[in-house]
Design a protein around this motif. Sequence first.
Motif, PDB file in Angstrom:
ATOM      1  N   GLN A 254       9.011   0.603  -3.800  1.00 25.72           N
ATOM      2  CA  GLN A 254       7.672   0.730  -3.226  1.00 25.72           C
ATOM      3  C   GLN A 254       7.020  -0.636  -3.049  1.00 25.72           C
ATOM      4  OE1 GLN A 254       4.659   3.288  -4.720  1.00 25.72           O
ATOM      5  NE2 GLN A 254       6.053   5.026  -4.962  1.00 25.72           N
ATOM      6  N   ILE A 255       7.166  -1.485  -4.036  1.00 27.66           N
ATOM      7  CA  ILE A 255       6.560  -2.818  -3.944  1.00 27.66           C
ATOM      8  C   ILE A 255       7.175  -3.599  -2.790  1.00 27.66           C
ATOM      9  CG2 ILE A 255       6.323  -5.035  -5.144  1.00 27.66           C
ATOM     10  CD1 ILE A 255       5.920  -3.389  -7.726  1.00 27.66           C
ATOM     11  N   PHE A 256       8.499  -3.536  -2.672  1.00 31.60           N
ATOM     12  CA  PHE A 256       9.148  -4.239  -1.561  1.00 31.60           C
ATOM     13  C   PHE A 256       8.693  -3.690  -0.207  1.00 31.60           C
ATOM     14  CE2 PHE A 256      12.537  -4.363   1.619  1.00 31.60           C
ATOM     15  CZ  PHE A 256      12.654  -5.729   1.778  1.00 31.60           C
ATOM     16  N   LEU A 257       8.682  -2.367  -0.078  1.00 32.06           N
ATOM     17  CA  LEU A 257       8.270  -1.752   1.190  1.00 32.06           C
ATOM     18  C   LEU A 257       6.793  -2.020   1.473  1.00 32.06           C
ATOM     19  CD1 LEU A 257      10.157   1.649   0.881  1.00 32.06           C
ATOM     20  CD2 LEU A 257      10.716  -0.244   2.422  1.00 32.06           C
ATOM     21  N   TRP A 258       5.973  -2.020   0.419  1.00 33.68           N
ATOM     22  CA  TRP A 258       4.552  -2.294   0.609  1.00 33.68           C
ATOM     23  C   TRP A 258       4.337  -3.722   1.090  1.00 33.68           C
ATOM     24  CZ3 TRP A 258       0.737  -5.543  -0.832  1.00 33.68           C
ATOM     25  CH2 TRP A 258      -0.566  -5.132  -0.547  1.00 33.68           C
ATOM     26  N   ILE A 259       5.044  -4.672   0.507  1.00 36.36           N
ATOM     27  CA  ILE A 259       4.904  -6.073   0.927  1.00 36.36           C
ATOM     28  C   ILE A 259       5.340  -6.240   2.378  1.00 36.36           C
ATOM     29  CG2 ILE A 259       5.830  -8.404   0.571  1.00 36.36           C
ATOM     30  CD1 ILE A 259       5.801  -7.780  -2.438  1.00 36.36           C
TER      31      ILE A 259
ATOM     32  N   GLU B  68       1.833   3.720  -5.836  1.00 34.31           N
ATOM     33  CA  GLU B  68       1.887   2.860  -7.023  1.00 34.31           C
ATOM     34  C   GLU B  68       1.820   1.382  -6.631  1.00 34.31           C
ATOM     35  OE1 GLU B  68       5.109   4.993  -7.535  1.00 34.31           O
ATOM     36  OE2 GLU B  68       3.903   6.612  -8.360  1.00 34.31           O
ATOM     37  N   ALA B  69       2.496   1.033  -5.567  1.00 35.27           N
ATOM     38  CA  ALA B  69       2.448  -0.356  -5.107  1.00 35.27           C
ATOM     39  C   ALA B  69       1.049  -0.714  -4.623  1.00 35.27           C
ATOM     40  CB  ALA B  69       3.466  -0.573  -3.998  1.00 35.27           C
ATOM     41  N   THR B  70       0.357   0.240  -4.024  1.00 29.65           N
ATOM     42  CA  THR B  70      -1.014  -0.002  -3.577  1.00 29.65           C
ATOM     43  C   THR B  70      -1.924  -0.278  -4.768  1.00 29.65           C
ATOM     44  OG1 THR B  70      -0.698   1.388  -1.635  1.00 29.65           O
ATOM     45  CG2 THR B  70      -2.959   0.980  -2.304  1.00 29.65           C
TER      46      THR B  70
END
Length: 171
Positions: free
Chosen positions: A30-35, A91-93
């Motif tokens: 999620q963090i990678f996709l969010w970035i 969660e990344a948000t």
Amino acid sequence: MLLAILLILLQTGTTDLQISLTTEFSERRQIFLWIASFAAFAVKVPMVPVHIWLPEAHVEAPTAGSVILAGIPLKLGTYGFLRFSIPMFPEATLCSTPFIYTPSAIAIIYTSSTTFRQIDLKKIIAYSSVAHMNLVTIGMFSRAAAVRSPIWSYGHTRPKHVCRACNPSTY
């Protein structure tokens, strides 16, 4: 963004938004996709430090182009955040919200003070647009104001169109 879409395609087997919204991604993914999606949408919003294109585009564009520029691309960035990044990667948000608040607050202060120093009306409108859209971004990522953020984004467009329509000779 293209790599993020391909990664979503590999994990879900489709690019259907409804299926992607119900798919659980790991926190790291999620963090990678969010970035990746943030990098694409931050240019469109525009957020500091990738806001430099907007004043130049406003100055170079004719009046009609300037109206379209304020009406469509700036809203696409906020729409992308609201439609894709926030619901698909919750969660990344939440993890990145302070990262959003800090540059947005700096951008509001910086571009507002830069607006005071401008003498070209198109640059005044461009820098005030950057400040306003960063205010919309702060509202969008605060959970209490997420419902009102599209209204703020729409409110950004109306006064600028009236100014351009009333005095097209300055453009």
